[in-house]
Design an enzyme around this catalytic site. Structure first.
Site, short mmCIF file in Angstrom:
data_model
loop_
_atom_site.label_atom_id
_atom_site.label_comp_id
_atom_site.label_asym_id
_atom_site.label_seq_id
_atom_site.Cartn_x
_atom_site.Cartn_y
_atom_site.Cartn_z
N PRO A 133 0.78 -1.25 0.00
CA PRO A 133 0.00 0.00 0.00
C PRO A 133 0.81 1.30 0.00
O PRO A 133 0.79 2.08 0.95
CB PRO A 133 -0.85 -0.13 1.27
CG PRO A 133 0.01 -0.95 2.18
CD PRO A 133 0.72 -1.93 1.30
N CYS A 134 1.46 1.56 -1.12
CA CYS A 134 2.21 2.81 -1.26
C CYS A 134 1.27 4.02 -1.27
O CYS A 134 1.71 5.14 -0.99
CB CYS A 134 3.08 2.78 -2.51
SG CYS A 134 2.18 2.49 -4.04
#
Length: 174
Positions: A133-134
């Site tokens: 989850p950048c």
């Protein structure tokens, strides 16, 4: 591990078409089609195929995520990168669903506050959108910056997670 001979499957999500690259052992890339850093394809070039068992598990978990029923992905995934990149990417799933941290905080958590630019560059090279989850990394001042899937998708994903984590409908205007 160097991934060669990857299979490609397409998945229709609420935030657009995703290209999923897989081997028999793992998912190696999930990219937004026709986004800033994603593959550029016309509708005619997108060919859906059934995919392998691992792709089915991946798409099932993506369905659950988009339905608000999944917060963590547990199918095998892997992406190529340096040891520094792996360190940054491995820290991203530790950011809780529905929360955000700054690039500065991510650089602190990974042991080098002075590496903030390298952390940002590495975050931008993440090939496993949503799963790694950048999108949960934001600017120090709270602004939405630097998302290869386009900022509107970053906002959508953060709003989506906030809704299911905290009952919040929207984060507000950016």
């Amino acid at each position: 591990m160097i991934a060669t001979g990857l299979s490609v499957t397409y998945y229709t999500s609420p935030v657009g078409m995703l290209e999923i690259k897989s081997s028999a052992e793992a998912i190696h890339a999930i990219l937004f089609v026709n986004a800033w850093k994603g593959p550029k394809l016309s509708a005619d070039e997108i060919k859906n195929n059934a995919g392998s068992g691992i792709v089915h598990t991946c798409t099932t978990q993506l369905d659950e995520y988009f339905a608000g029923k999944r917060r963590i992905f547990d199918f095998p995934f892997s992406q190529e990168g340096t040891s520094f990149q792996q360190k940054i990417w491995n820290a991203l799933p530790d950011i809780p669903f529905g929360k955000t941290i700054s690039y500065l905080e991510l650089s602190k958590r990974t042991g080098n506050v002075k590496a903030i630019r390298a952390v940002g560059t590495t975050n931008g090279k993440n090939q496993l959108c949503i799963v790694v989850p950048c999108h949960r990394v934001i600017g120090t001042n709270g602004s939405l910056v630097g998302y290869g899937g386009d900022l509107w998708r970053k906002k959508w994903l953060l709003d989506h997670e906030a809704k299911y984590a905290h009952g919040v409908q929207e984060l507000g205007q950016w």
